[in-house]
Design an enzyme around this catalytic site. Sequence first.
Site, mmCIF file in Angstrom:
data_model
loop_
_atom_site.group_PDB
_atom_site.id
_atom_site.type_symbol
_atom_site.label_atom_id
_atom_site.label_comp_id
_atom_site.label_asym_id
_atom_site.label_seq_id
_atom_site.Cartn_x
_atom_site.Cartn_y
_atom_site.Cartn_z
ATOM 1 N N HIS A 27 11.509 5.926 99.408
ATOM 2 C CA HIS A 27 10.371 4.960 100.026
ATOM 3 C C HIS A 27 9.796 5.725 101.163
ATOM 4 C CE1 HIS A 27 8.138 1.491 101.100
ATOM 5 N NE2 HIS A 27 8.732 1.250 102.164
ATOM 6 N N ASP A 55 13.581 -2.549 108.463
ATOM 7 C CA ASP A 55 12.395 -2.647 107.868
ATOM 8 C C ASP A 55 11.122 -2.657 109.073
ATOM 9 O OD1 ASP A 55 9.995 -3.120 106.259
ATOM 10 O OD2 ASP A 55 11.025 -4.162 104.956
#
Lengths: 403, 403
Positions: free
Chosen positions: B311, B218
């Site tokens: 995403h 991330d």
Amino acid sequence: MAESSGTGRLNRRSLFGGAAAAAGAAGIGWGAVTLGDRQTGDSNDPTAAATEPFYGEHQAGIETAPPTHAAFIGFDLRPGTDRDDIIGILKIWTDDAARLTQGRPALADTEPELAQRPARLTVTVGLGPRVFTVAGLPQHRPSWLRPLPPFDIDRLEPAWNDGDLMLQVCADEATTVSHAVRVLGKNVASLVSVRWVQRGFRNVAPGQTPRNLMGQVDGTVNIAPGTPDFAELVWDDGRAHPWLTGGTSLVLRRIAMTLDTWDEIDREGRELTVGRTLADGAPLTGSRELDEPDFTAVDAHGIAVIPQSSHIARAHHTSDRERFLRRGYNYDDAPPPGQTSNSGLLFAAFQRDVDAQYLPVQQRLAAFDALNVWTTPIGSAVFVIPPGVRSPGRYLGQTLFES
Amino acid sequence: MAESSGTGRLNRRSLFGGAAAAAGAAGIGWGAVTLGDRQTGDSNDPTAAATEPFYGEHQAGIETAPPTHAAFIGFDLRPGTDRDDIIGILKIWTDDAARLTQGRPALADTEPELAQRPARLTVTVGLGPRVFTVAGLPQHRPSWLRPLPPFDIDRLEPAWNDGDLMLQVCADEATTVSHAVRVLGKNVASLVSVRWVQRGFRNVAPGQTPRNLMGQVDGTVNIAPGTPDFAELVWDDGRAHPWLTGGTSLVLRRIAMTLDTWDEIDREGRELTVGRTLADGAPLTGSRELDEPDFTAVDAHGIAVIPQSSHIARAHHTSDRERFLRRGYNYDDAPPPGQTSNSGLLFAAFQRDVDAQYLPVQQRLAAFDALNVWTTPIGSAVFVIPPGVRSPGRYLGQTLFES
């Protein structure tokens, strides 16, 4: 992108195709792909790759040098669970812990990459009193396995008390702790509910006792693995309960610190309250942290150098049998509205016999300890810690259920 | 015990003599003894002794490589506070931060020893919209300094939103963060109340992007200090507001992760949701984490390899101006009764212009992002981050109040 063709295409279609919602649900149950049993630790990162052994005579997380992060989780057995359910839980936790502590994903671990940094992960399992009732084994319950008696200083909040099962999860990385807690908890979620979660931290510096959030060196008087007394004070010898040979007990006390009023006490007042210097934790009669305090020393005016009401005077064991292993962590949670701090200590004490070792010290501290003005026990729980798993194929607590 | 004779004897008497309670109160106000300005860092412990500079053109904690622990604290100005109070707060925080970040106790630090392990401590101060109203400086408020517009995906809980003042406190040791938060908070407690405290953590491994608690790498797409674009994207040039030259903005979003339902998605479903592999974070069109995703690639069936709803496809900047610095942390708090997890992400984004850089990306994600099923924004706040303090004698935000 060869790796996501084949069956993957169906999956992709189901998630992202026209009938996304319905077909997405169909994807459930296909099972998570794990990394298998490969050792996947990050060998370029010594902190992350370090492991503690899982198998042994004793559970890990007791003799183990405390890592920087800990989570204690208390669980309640759900209504209707029985002896076989408890065994099932312990088998699952054994398997999960054996893998995760060695940097391997748990079975069907949905985030196998988060297992790649064991960071000295340990998982320690405890049993509360009710396990013996539910399992139909009341005769095997140690006599000291019950809630501590109430103390005048206690302001216990039920939310932090007791529990049927307990996990202590420690590691040098917070993400590792979170992943392990998640895996261990969700794999048994149908059989238990979470009663409390208490997270803590401590500094780890070689050869240094860490400080608590009052600023004190905390944990100087302790028993160290490898010393002659450690085994005798911590590990059960099986005399009363053969199944418990190599096990121990945990007393977990959640002790809130009232830092706002502690702030009003000057430095010397603090040192007299504790009986140690703040600078290096030396007893007020000594010059180094590990110096033995002299509780008989008086100054020129005949006043005790270490006040009799000081914390170390009250906490000091009156016989060698009253010692125990302290393995505490600081906590610092978000304060409730209107307050500035929500801090304190997760006081974790391991000892063979709660009644003989822990209770006398706690009773003296409760009766009078200068520190009590600024510290308040708000949670209390006692667990028996079964012996370790000696080899693969066995499970935590097996000696109890076979006895 | 020479060090506690003299005036100390009086103090000891007052705390522990016959009239303990009454005389103990008299000890209040004598003031805490500090260690002074001596550098007291533990030079035997490189992690603990490491420091980040305080003075500079920009505040620390933005370009600084993120340490393992962070706390974000939102404060509200108490009723009746005014411009001078705000300046007073900023002066206190400047002095506290200048000392604590260098391993020195704050002025009248009641736990000076807890300052001895700076562990790369940084303190970053932000101002909310109301500061400009209270201070009578509405003309100096950046146009983007206001709550983000509502998004359909939001389930904001007021307890996590907004605030008049903000502290971001980061360090490689949790105890260091706790001490700094305590000092910074209590020294201004008469002027502000705590609105929220959000604590987080992340792994730090050289050259590795950390993982969130969903298991994903991330933060791959980021702008790095030292790259040509960083200064232009992050640091204000003073064109609209000269006082803000060298400052920036922070958007802090608290994003809850629904791990229980995320668990039901298999590995390939997860990769298609994100658009990256779980193993190493490579885009599905690439083989390495830092490979540029190819959003135009299709497989043999004409289906996009990286789904348009994924995403990374939605989050991808459509122009170079839409980039910002991400400096997020995981959070994992105790779950409320009946739940198994209370986890997520403290998404912290720094950019020169919230409206031009952050908002377009957020709007695309809110409109559709496959991840939205499992992530829910529950808190949102925007702050202006004043420039750094260039030299001793000046204070954070001084350029605003002098303009």
